[in-house]
Write a protein that holds these residues in place. Structure first.
Motif, mmCIF file in Angstrom:
data_model
loop_
_atom_site.group_PDB
_atom_site.id
_atom_site.type_symbol
_atom_site.label_atom_id
_atom_site.label_comp_id
_atom_site.label_asym_id
_atom_site.label_seq_id
_atom_site.Cartn_x
_atom_site.Cartn_y
_atom_site.Cartn_z
ATOM 1 N N GLY A 109 0.793 -1.225 0.000
ATOM 2 C CA GLY A 109 0.000 0.000 0.000
ATOM 3 C C GLY A 109 0.821 1.268 0.000
ATOM 4 O O GLY A 109 0.274 2.367 0.088
ATOM 5 N N LYS A 110 2.162 1.171 -0.100
ATOM 6 C CA LYS A 110 3.030 2.350 -0.103
ATOM 7 C C LYS A 110 3.232 2.868 -1.530
ATOM 8 O O LYS A 110 3.231 2.090 -2.496
ATOM 9 C CB LYS A 110 4.394 2.005 0.506
ATOM 10 N N ARG A 164 -3.576 -1.099 -7.083
ATOM 11 C CA ARG A 164 -4.271 0.058 -6.523
ATOM 12 C C ARG A 164 -3.531 1.312 -6.965
ATOM 13 O O ARG A 164 -2.330 1.451 -6.739
ATOM 14 C CB ARG A 164 -4.323 -0.025 -4.997
ATOM 15 N N ASP A 680 -6.215 7.680 11.012
ATOM 16 C CA ASP A 680 -6.454 6.383 10.361
ATOM 17 C C ASP A 680 -7.855 6.333 9.767
ATOM 18 O O ASP A 680 -8.062 5.790 8.668
ATOM 19 C CB ASP A 680 -6.276 5.235 11.372
ATOM 20 N N GLU A 683 -7.918 8.411 6.539
ATOM 21 C CA GLU A 683 -7.223 7.707 5.456
ATOM 22 C C GLU A 683 -8.057 6.542 4.937
ATOM 23 O O GLU A 683 -8.095 6.273 3.732
ATOM 24 C CB GLU A 683 -5.861 7.217 5.951
ATOM 25 N N LYS A 684 -8.725 5.855 5.856
ATOM 26 C CA LYS A 684 -9.584 4.734 5.446
ATOM 27 C C LYS A 684 -10.764 5.227 4.617
ATOM 28 O O LYS A 684 -11.160 4.589 3.634
ATOM 29 C CB LYS A 684 -10.077 3.977 6.685
ATOM 30 N N ASP A 688 -7.423 4.418 1.734
ATOM 31 C CA ASP A 688 -5.981 4.198 1.951
ATOM 32 C C ASP A 688 -5.213 4.496 0.670
ATOM 33 O O ASP A 688 -4.418 3.683 0.186
ATOM 34 C CB ASP A 688 -5.713 2.764 2.431
ATOM 35 N N ASN A 689 -5.486 5.674 0.147
ATOM 36 C CA ASN A 689 -4.947 6.073 -1.163
ATOM 37 C C ASN A 689 -3.467 6.437 -1.065
ATOM 38 O O ASN A 689 -3.089 7.298 -0.273
ATOM 39 C CB ASN A 689 -5.739 7.289 -1.657
ATOM 40 N N PRO A 690 -2.607 5.795 -1.866
ATOM 41 C CA PRO A 690 -1.166 6.091 -1.797
ATOM 42 C C PRO A 690 -0.812 7.486 -2.289
ATOM 43 O O PRO A 690 0.266 8.005 -1.998
ATOM 44 C CB PRO A 690 -0.544 5.032 -2.713
#
Length: 842
Positions: A109-110, A164, A680, A683-684, A688-690
């Motif tokens: 996810g990074k 993603r 958190d 972001e959720k 959880d967009n990089p």
């Protein structure tokens, strides 16, 4: 005389080792910098040139200037223009290019790449000659992409995997259908490249039915110039311009060379500092060598050698030493260049493949620098020795510095110092970049002035250490006397350390002050708990604000929506905000009127208001992007900050005039305040967009300061070279001083001073000289840090001077440690002298 000079060099090998090391380090730094920057520049240029293999002529949209109250619309490269270009005589094929930011997440996810180099584009048809497929097939439809081979390998993706990614906010999850290779410079530098089919790319990058560029490939037998001339006949001049592939490659090569030039200049500045410090050591070494050989040189004069021949013999010695140091420095520099390139890889910065570039210019520069620096530093001691009368020299009555020469030196030093201080103070009164050149000139003048005055300053400052030195008894008293016995030698030794600590202290003062200013900047104007933005600074989709507003615990949001407008014949950017919540999210000082945004009511920062002569109640007409006009009223004038400035109006008023609304960032306030769980949750909510950053005030401050911290750490590493050279200088001076005072040391041993006392004497002498240099360096560093801060304060309203007392104490301890370490070998050598042999020595 030539043979005599060579024999002298061979006879004094041990004495010249430190000089060779000092010159070698400086030359190694210079040649290493040139090898490194030339290698990187060459690799990027070759890589970028390959990227234009499929482009013979590029058609690019012409930029247009705003006129009157009309905002110029960017010309569009349409499908019709592409079809027309493909049919031009001599054209083999034509490709429409679409590109934009595309953030790709790895398996964890990074974000892959560094944000600014995360690119997306279009794959042309089923077989794009720019991107040869190694596995799979071309992407078709919005749920398929192709990835470059490097990104696929780094992120762990293969054909069939789901990826993603994000273009402007929302998370997309297409499937990888193909892996391709590319010579794209961004990919080679560590970025990523994702390709969609053309229709999908146009839709995602908000360029429906248009292209960023049209690349035309010439048919066999047609030159780039001929094809460009043919295209000029069909491409409207007011819409687009044509450029050959060769010109594009040359332009990019020039840009790369220009970008590398800044890095090269920066590194060479520090190499120059190391050489400048080394010059003191070389001059000091040759001064002592010449002084120790006064009788020998006098004998040469007595048997017929002229003054020129004596000076020439010293210069020949310097030439030999410089040549040896330059050759070894060049070899070490090549190793440094290769090591720096490898280091970039370990730090995550990918460099295109290519050979190590050792140009003739690098070799010539290394040899020239090493030999010239050494010979220039040795010229004055050689000239001074040649002027001593032979009879006086053989009788050991060679004259010390006369009162006249000391007065002249001190007067000259005072003039240089006064001029330097005056120029630096003048520079602080100037605005920003206008003061940089005077500031640099003043700094150089002041450092030269202090260096000239250092012998005068050494006596009172070293005398201040007398009460402490008395604790060590006879050894302490002798150490103090030895330190001031030859003020010029002490000055030259201390000055080498002074320069390094001046620069380190000055940068530390600036860095600490900047950090405090950045913290103020991040918190002074914002009441919001979080600021949401794209990782690369691009615009956010308007969906981001909608998702955040619907998240549990969020009490207020406001997107900042930027749009150009024409006001009084000038282009001004409007910032759209949520008029109902902006007061809850910002904390701006209102200078006139009230902070009220809504309908046709706007607020303006003080600088913009002053330029248009607006006050609370003023009215003006704004021409929007769609050509429509509206009368707006200024309800308040607020004080601009680094984070907030410009004309703010309600998004409900601005958005209807925008063809493609997007946000710079979104400010968010929550009921629970800033905390880990709240962050958190936000972001959720965004998937959880990089590509999206959710930052609180501390994150914003750290983000801005990160660049300064990285630069500071790099500069510390580079300046360590100057400190190492300074350490060598202290060792060299002490070792030669011990040799010079062999008879004296033998006498001290004979009358009862034991080996421990001799060691203590040498160590204390070294400690005193090093602390003297440290005090001067820290004092000058604080002054330069203050002056540079005053200059920076004209551009940063929150700047204030902060003195890092802890770090300055650490630097003083560093100077003391340098003194102690530098004395280890000379002290041991002095203690091991045979007293009878030493007493008999001359």
């Amino acid at each position: 005389m030539f043979r005599t000079a060579l024999r002298t060099v061979l006879a004094h090998k041990a004495r010249l080792v430190m000089t060779v090391l000092a010159v070698m380090l400086g030359v190694a730094f210079v040649s290493g910098t040139l090898v490194f920057t030339n290698t990187i520049s060459d690799a990027y240029q070759k890589s970028s040139a390959k990227g234009f293999d499929q482009v013979d002529v590029a058609i690019q949209a012409e930029s247009r200037q705003d006129e009157g109250d009309t905002i110029a619309e960017r010309p569009k490269l349409t499908q019709a223009l592409l079809d027309k270009a493909a049919e031009v005589p001599g054209a083999g094929s034509a490709i429409g290019v679409v590109n934009g930011f595309t953030a790709i997440a790895d398996q964890d996810g990074k974000l892959v790449g560094n944000g600014f180099q995360s690119q997306g584009g279009n794959y042309w048809g089923t077989k794009d000659p720019r991107y040869p497929l190694t596995v799979g097939h071309a992407p078709r439809g919005k749920n398929e992409i192709a990835l470059d081979a490097r990104t696929a390998e780094r992120a762990g993706y293969k054909v069939g995997d789901t990826v993603r990614l994000s273009v402007d906010g929302p998370v997309l999850t297409p499937k990888v259908t193909g892996i391709f290779t590319t010579d794209d410079g961004n990919v080679a530098a560590g970025g990523s490249l994702a390709l969609f089919d053309t229709a999908t790319a146009q839709q995602l990058f908000h360029k429906a039915g248009e292209y960023d560029e049209i690349d035309v490939k010439a048919a066999s037998g047609t030159s780039q110039i001929a094809l460009r001339n043919a295209l000029d006949e069909v491409v409207p001049k007011d819409v687009a311009s044509t450029t050959t592939g060769k010109q594009l490659a040359d332009d990019q090569a020039t840009q790369i060379a220009s970008a590398m030039s800044g890095m090269k200049t920066g590194l060479l500045v520090f190499a120059g500092i190391a050489l400048f410090v080394g010059t003191f050591i070389i001059a000091n070494t040759f001064t002592m060598l010449v002084a120790q050989r006064t009788k020998e040189l006098a004998l040469l004069r007595a048997v017929g050698a002229s003054r020129r021949q004596v000076t020439r013999s010293v210069l020949i010695e310097a030439f030999v030493v410089g040549a040896v140091a330059a050759v070894t420095g060049l070899a070490a520099g090549i190793g440094i260049g290769a090591g720096m390139r490898s280091l970039m890889g370990t730090l995550g910065a990918t460099v295109p493949d290519g050979p190590l570039v050792i140009s003739p210019g690098t070799v010539a520069t290394a040899l020239l620098v090493g030999i010239l620096i050494t010979m220039l530093a040795a010229w004055l001691p050689g000239r001074r020795a040649a002027k001593i009368p032979p009879v006086a020299a053989m009788s050991s009555v060679h004259a010390k510095a006369t009162t006249k020469s000391l007065v002249l030196r001190n007067t000259l030093g005072a003039l240089f110092s006064a001029a330097g201080i005056a120029v630096v103070l003048y520079a602080t009164t100037l605005d920003g970049s206008d003061g940089q050149a005077p500031m640099g000139l003043g700094a150089v003048l002041l450092i030269i002035g202090v260096f000239i005055l250092t012998p005068l300053l050494s006596r009172p400052l070293i005398a201040a250490a007398a009460p402490v030195l008395r604790i060590f008894g006879v050894s302490g008293k002798l150490a103090r006397q030895n330190s001031v016995r030859n003020p010029r030698r002490t000055a030259a030794t201390a000055s080498a350390l002074m320069i390094g600590l001046t620069l380190i202290t000055g940068m530390t003062v600036m860095a600490g002050s900047l950090q405090t200013s950045i913290d103020k900047m991040a918190s002074s104007a914002i009441k919001a708990d979080y600021v949401v933005s794209m990782a690369n600074g691009n615009y956010l989709s308007t969906d981001v604000d909608k998702k955040l507003s619907a998240t549990d615990g969020v009490t207020a949001t406001s997107p900042l929506r930027n749009a150009p407008s024409r006001i009084d014949g000038e282009t001004e950017y409007l910032t759209g905000v949520n008029g109902r919540s902006i007061n809850d999210l910002t904390d701006l000082t209102v200078q006139d009127g009230a902070f009220k945004v809504g309908g046709t009511q706007v607020v303006v920062d003080d600088e913009t208001a002053a330029s248009h002569h607006w006050t609370a109640g003023s009215r003006f007409t704004a021409s929007f992007e769609d050509g429509k006009k509206q009368r707006l009223t200024v309800t308040g004038v607020y004080q601009s900050t680094e984070m907030m400035r410009g004309i703010m109006l309600d998004n409900a008023t601005l958005t209807p005039h925008l063809t493609d609304p997007s946000d710079m960032q979104v400010m968010v306030k929550t009921s629970a305040g800033a905390s880990g769980p709240v962050k958190d949750r936000l972001e959720k909510a965004l998937g959880d967009n990089p590509a999206i950053k959710v930052q609180d005030k501390k994150d914003i401050s750290n983000d801005i300061a990160q660049m300064f911290t990285l630069m500071l750490n790099m500069l510390y590493g580079l300046l360590a070279m100057a400190v190492i050279v300074a350490v060598l200088g202290v060792i060299n001076t002490l070792a030669m001083s011990v040799f010079e005072r062999s008879q004296e040391i033998g006498m001290l041993r004979a009358i009862g001073l034991d080996r421990k006392g001799i060691k203590r004497m040498v160590r204390l002498e070294s400690l005193v000289i090093s602390l003297f240099g440290g005090v001067l360096g820290i004092g000058l560093g604080v002054f330069f840090g203050w002056a540079a801060g005053e200059l920076l304060g004209t551009k940063m309203a929150t700047y204030e001077l902060v003195l890092p007392w802890g770090r300055m104490a650490l630097f003083l301890l560093l100077a003391a440690a340098v003194g102690v370490l530098a004395a280890l070998w000379p002290a041991r050598r002095a203690a091991r002298l045979n007293m009878l042999t030493a007493i008999k020595s001359e």
